[in-house]
Design an enzyme around this catalytic site. Structure first.
Site, PDB file in Angstrom:
ATOM      1  N   CYS A 199      -2.644   0.056   7.342  1.00 11.49           N
ATOM      2  CA  CYS A 199      -1.878   1.291   7.196  1.00 11.49           C
ATOM      3  C   CYS A 199      -2.044   2.210   8.406  1.00 11.49           C
ATOM      4  O   CYS A 199      -1.090   2.882   8.815  1.00 11.49           O
ATOM      5  CB  CYS A 199      -2.269   1.994   5.911  1.00 11.49           C
ATOM      6  SG  CYS A 199      -1.798   1.016   4.451  1.00 11.49           S
ATOM      7  N   CYS A 213      -6.406   2.213   5.605  1.00 11.86           N
ATOM      8  CA  CYS A 213      -7.079   0.988   6.037  1.00 11.86           C
ATOM      9  C   CYS A 213      -6.519   0.586   7.406  1.00 11.86           C
ATOM     10  O   CYS A 213      -5.635   1.255   7.945  1.00 11.86           O
ATOM     11  CB  CYS A 213      -6.827  -0.125   5.016  1.00 11.86           C
ATOM     12  SG  CYS A 213      -5.100  -0.682   4.953  1.00 11.86           S
ATOM     13  N   GLU A 254       0.918   3.921   1.790  1.00  6.71           N
ATOM     14  CA  GLU A 254       1.381   4.375   3.101  1.00  6.71           C
ATOM     15  C   GLU A 254       2.561   3.552   3.598  1.00  6.71           C
ATOM     16  O   GLU A 254       3.543   4.104   4.119  1.00  6.71           O
ATOM     17  CB  GLU A 254       0.249   4.283   4.143  1.00  6.71           C
ATOM     18  CG  GLU A 254      -0.969   5.099   3.817  1.00  6.71           C
ATOM     19  CD  GLU A 254      -2.058   4.314   3.098  1.00  6.71           C
ATOM     20  OE1 GLU A 254      -3.243   4.554   3.396  1.00  6.71           O
ATOM     21  OE2 GLU A 254      -1.737   3.454   2.247  1.00  6.71           O
ATOM     22  N   HIS A 275       0.854  -1.188   0.000  1.00  7.04           N
ATOM     23  CA  HIS A 275       0.000   0.000   0.000  1.00  7.04           C
ATOM     24  C   HIS A 275       0.892   1.243   0.000  1.00  7.04           C
ATOM     25  O   HIS A 275       2.025   1.215   0.503  1.00  7.04           O
ATOM     26  CB  HIS A 275      -0.892   0.016   1.240  1.00  7.04           C
ATOM     27  CG  HIS A 275      -1.989  -0.991   1.217  1.00  7.04           C
ATOM     28  ND1 HIS A 275      -3.151  -0.821   1.929  1.00  7.04           N
ATOM     29  CD2 HIS A 275      -2.109  -2.182   0.593  1.00  7.04           C
ATOM     30  CE1 HIS A 275      -3.944  -1.866   1.737  1.00  7.04           C
ATOM     31  NE2 HIS A 275      -3.327  -2.703   0.940  1.00  7.04           N
TER      32      HIS A 275
END
Length: 154
Positions: free
Chosen positions: A89, A86, A58, A56
């Protein structure tokens, strides 16, 4: 950090999101600003490209910032991301000890910074970053909505 700085950092995150889209991934981008406000980490979604469920934006930006600082502790840093983090993260931001999380578009289906869950401000945790929501929200949302509209049509 002034709100104008948040907008400038979000524009940098949006550039990363556009790059993610060009590489066939969901257009989410992130940057980490160091204590002085300069960008020390950038990331974009790379799950499809790397075949990695943890790739992801992040996580990638936090990893890069840690390498730049030579520490996993990102105190006095700001994570800026185009979509509300999410749970994974949000947890990474807490574990990295960032001072604040700034995001653009809310994610009512999976957001963990206040929408569905509020991992980053859970009082049971030993670190709770400040959360600033809605920075350039329209631009961030529009990019995602256009991507998913094309994905459904294609």
């Amino acid at each position: 950090m002034p709100a104008a700085d948040h907008a400038a950092l979000m524009r940098a995150a949006l550039q990363q999101a556009e790059l993610a889209e060009r590489h066939g991934d969901v257009p989410v981008g992130a940057v980490v600003a160091g204590p002085d406000g300069t960008v020390i980490g950038v990331g974009r979604n790379r799950r499809e490209e790397l075949h990695d469920p943890t790739a992801h934006a992040e996580v990638i930006a936090l990893r890069e910032a840690g390498r730049v600082l030579g520490s996993w502790r990102l105190t006095a840093c700001t994570l800026v991301v185009t979509l509300e983090p999410c749970t994974m993260c949000a947890g990474a931001a807490v574990l990295a000890r960032v001072d604040r999380v700034v995001y653009g578009a809310a994610d009512p289906k999976a957001g963990a910074a206040g929408s569905l869950w509020d991992v980053v401000r859970d009082r049971r945790l030993n670190h709770r970053p400040e959360v600033i929501a809605g920075v350039l929200a329209t631009e961030c949302s529009d990019l995602l909505l256009a991507f998913f509209a094309r994905d459904r049509d294609g």
